[in-house]
Design an enzyme around this catalytic site. Structure first.
Site, PDB file in Angstrom:
ATOM      1  N   LYS A 193       0.840  -1.205   0.000  1.00 34.66           N
ATOM      2  CA  LYS A 193       0.000   0.000   0.000  1.00 34.66           C
ATOM      3  C   LYS A 193       0.875   1.254   0.000  1.00 34.66           C
ATOM      4  CE  LYS A 193      -3.784  -2.632   1.129  1.00 34.66           C
ATOM      5  NZ  LYS A 193      -3.050  -3.823   1.553  1.00 34.66           N
ATOM      6  N   CYS A 224      -7.634  -7.887   5.626  1.00 34.96           N
ATOM      7  CA  CYS A 224      -7.864  -9.000   4.692  1.00 34.96           C
ATOM      8  C   CYS A 224      -8.624 -10.087   5.440  1.00 34.96           C
ATOM      9  CB  CYS A 224      -6.556  -9.492   4.077  1.00 34.96           C
ATOM     10  SG  CYS A 224      -5.354 -10.023   5.274  1.00 34.96           S
TER      11      CYS A 224
HETATM   12  N1  SAM Z   1       0.067  -2.666   4.377  1.00 34.65           N
HETATM   13  C1  SAM Z   1       0.901  -3.796   4.061  1.00 34.65           C
HETATM   14  C2  SAM Z   1       0.976  -3.980   2.574  1.00 34.65           C
HETATM   15  O1  SAM Z   1       0.064  -3.541   1.860  1.00 34.65           O
HETATM   16  O2  SAM Z   1       1.968  -4.537   2.089  1.00 34.65           O
HETATM   17  C3  SAM Z   1       0.427  -5.043   4.762  1.00 34.65           C
HETATM   18  C4  SAM Z   1       0.234  -4.859   6.233  1.00 34.65           C
HETATM   19  S1  SAM Z   1      -0.189  -6.290   7.129  1.00 34.65           S
HETATM   20  C5  SAM Z   1      -1.840  -6.541   6.720  1.00 34.65           C
HETATM   21  C6  SAM Z   1      -0.249  -5.705   8.748  1.00 34.65           C
HETATM   22  C7  SAM Z   1       1.046  -5.180   9.313  1.00 34.65           C
HETATM   23  O3  SAM Z   1       0.806  -4.745  10.664  1.00 34.65           O
HETATM   24  C8  SAM Z   1       2.164  -6.196   9.394  1.00 34.65           C
HETATM   25  O4  SAM Z   1       3.308  -5.720   8.738  1.00 34.65           O
HETATM   26  C9  SAM Z   1       2.428  -6.346  10.888  1.00 34.65           C
HETATM   27  O5  SAM Z   1       3.793  -6.512  11.178  1.00 34.65           O
HETATM   28  C10 SAM Z   1       1.926  -5.038  11.442  1.00 34.65           C
HETATM   29  N2  SAM Z   1       1.523  -5.138  12.878  1.00 34.65           N
HETATM   30  C11 SAM Z   1       1.416  -6.242  13.648  1.00 34.65           C
HETATM   31  N3  SAM Z   1       1.059  -5.907  14.897  1.00 34.65           N
HETATM   32  C12 SAM Z   1       0.926  -4.571  14.936  1.00 34.65           C
HETATM   33  C13 SAM Z   1       0.603  -3.648  15.950  1.00 34.65           C
HETATM   34  N4  SAM Z   1       0.308  -4.029  17.189  1.00 34.65           N
HETATM   35  N5  SAM Z   1       0.604  -2.327  15.607  1.00 34.65           N
HETATM   36  C14 SAM Z   1       0.868  -1.937  14.383  1.00 34.65           C
HETATM   37  N6  SAM Z   1       1.182  -2.777  13.362  1.00 34.65           N
HETATM   38  C15 SAM Z   1       1.217  -4.078  13.638  1.00 34.65           C
END
Ligand code: SAM
Length: 454
Positions: A118, A232
């Site tokens: 994104k 997702c």
């Molecule tokens: N936006 C990314 C993309 O389009 O490539 C994908 C993001 S993925 C759905 C969610 C992300 O949130 C991961 O990279 C994960 O490491 C991070 N995450 C996990 N726990 C979190 C937290 N407590 N606060 C913020 N981000 C977190």
């Protein structure tokens, strides 16, 4: 072999708009996942090859591929010509085009950014804006930085912070995207481990975590700013119920979008406030599972923090002179110094970088031009993959086999008249640096990114 979908999961969706159990199960048992990519608007014009014929309907740069190639063995992938991204995620482009204009001074935060799908889309859409791509998990920041370097747009600052650390930044961002960590049911078709790891407890846990992230980040959005929330997951607790939770807890106005019938995207309404969100069910829409919704913030104040450039180091006259040999000075950029590295950032962003540095851990900003050494500047990989390299720099055109040799960081044997530093290029897309010496060619592809598989 595909695992069967958890019964508790299927029954939790029974009353969800757009969910048809029979066709949902059928598509998960039958057809394989769809592959789609999104091209880089900056690099597509130089690309000499052909584009696929099958377009993603809601993104001008999105295409479906008829089969999944080995992206690892495609030099164009390493050169940042495209990003491999679910068609559903590419809908972010359409959300932006219906909700916000591409003003120059726009500031955007992607809170959960790794691996960077994104963020790269945001940086293309707001090509004159400033994008902060944040990832809390340290081990995931490297892949985020790598993908951002490949994308080469130069308008991104990568940070490694917990959402709580944004509490000192109030009313600053025009757009905040929370692509939240979730229970991952939208990935069931392409990832068996997402099925194995799914549980009702995980959905509850994710929903709580999503609320925490949203609460921590809300103050950083300015009044009238755009909040985009996506997951997702198909679970209402992580989607529709979060929309109601947002309305209960903050001053936000839901923004309905116009959908075209042929997209087959499902509009879902939250129970309490009838806020609209948009769901991608793979048996209806050509995508894996995805959910997205947009809100406008109604409260907040004018950003009032005094920004200062005090902590930013600037290169001296000689360093600027040396650096200017390597960059196209037609680009509107400012140069800053970080240890021995010279970094190019978009004009008028100095104060923002200094301000962000005061509050956050910055892993990478703008485009690294190179390092100042005794004999001058040693160019950085970033520069070769960006647009700002000086157009006088010699370019060596490689075929596919040579490109793969290069990307494996192996020795290159090429007949060339060029001497010294040169950029290597495949089908119009830059891959990195080599240095041509009298008796050999040194390969400067970053060691940690080299292709290991044959
Ligand atoms: N936006 C990314 C993309 O389009 O490539 C994908 C993001 S993925 C759905 C969610 C992300 O949130 C991961 O990279 C994960 O490491 C991070 N995450 C996990 N726990 C979190 C937290 N407590 N606060 C913020 N981000 C977190």
């Amino acid at each position: 072999m595909a695992l069967s979908l958890p019964e508790a999961f299927l029954s939790s969706l029974e009353n969800s708009a757009g969910f048809d159990k029979e066709s949902f199960v059928k598509i998960h048992n039958g057809a394989s996942a769809i592959t789609s990519i999104r091209y880089n608007p900056v690099k597509i014009n130089q690309y000499k090859g052909l584009l696929p014929a099958d377009k993603v309907l809601w993104n001008p740069y999105g295409y479906y591929l008829s089969e999944r190639p080995s992206f690892t063995h495609d030099p164009l992938f390493h050169g940042g010509l495209y990003y491999v991204q679910e068609a559903g995620s590419q809908f972010l482009w359409e959300v932006l085009s219906q909700t916000i204009s591409r003003k120059e001074d726009i500031k955007v935060l992607d809170v959960c950014a790794a691996p960077g799908g994104k963020s790269t889309l945001l940086s293309s859409y707001f090509h004159k804006g400033l994008i902060v791509a944040n990832e809390v998990i340290k081990s995931r920041v490297n892949v985020l930085s790598e993908n951002i370097t490949k994308w080469g747009t130069g308008n991104i600052v990568v940070t490694n912070n917990d959402p709580q650390h944004f509490s000192g930044i109030k009313n600053y961002f025009d757009v905040v995207l929370i692509d939240a960590p979730c229970s991952g049911s939208g990935l069931f078709r392409k990832d068996n481990s997402a099925i194995a790891e799914w549980s009702e407890e995980k959905v509850v846990l994710c929903s709580k975590r999503q609320q925490r992230i949203l609460s921590d980040i809300y103050p950083a959005l300015k009044q009238n700013g755009l909040l985009i929330y996506s997951t997702c997951s198909y679970s209402p607790q992580e989607d529709e119920e979060i929309l109601d939770w947002l309305t209960d807890n903050f001053s936000l106005e839901n923004i309905p979008l116009q959908l075209q019938n042929e997209w087959n995207i499902t509009t879902v309404n939250s129970l309490k406030y009838k806020s609209e969100g948009y769901k991608f069910f793979p048996d209806r829409t050509r995508s894996e599972g995805f959910f997205i919704a947009a809100f406008r913030k109604k409260d907040g104040e004018i950003f009032a923090d005094k920004m200062s450039t005090s902590k930013i180091l600037l290169p001296d006259k000689n360093e600027i002179k040396e650096t200017e040999k390597w960059i196209d000075t037609n680009y509107e950029i400012d140069l800053i110094k970080h240890f021995d590295s010279i970094i190019a950032i978009n004009k008028n962003r100095m104060e923002d970088v200094a301000f962000l540095q005061k509050h956050l851990y910055i892993k990478k900003a703008g485009t690294e031009v190179g390092e100042i050494k005794n004999k001058g500047l040693v160019p950085a990989h970033d520069l070769a993959l960006s647009s700002i390299f000086a157009k006088e720099i010699p370019v060596i055109y490689l075929d596919k086999a040579q490109s793969l040799q290069y990307l494996k960081r192996k020795d290159l044997y090429i007949d060339t008249e060029i001497k010294g530093w040169a950029i290597v290029n495949y089908e119009g897309v830059n891959l990195g640096w080599v240095k041509v010496l009298p008796n050999r060619i040194n390969n400067y592809y970053p060691n940690e990114w080299r292709i290991l598989k044959d």
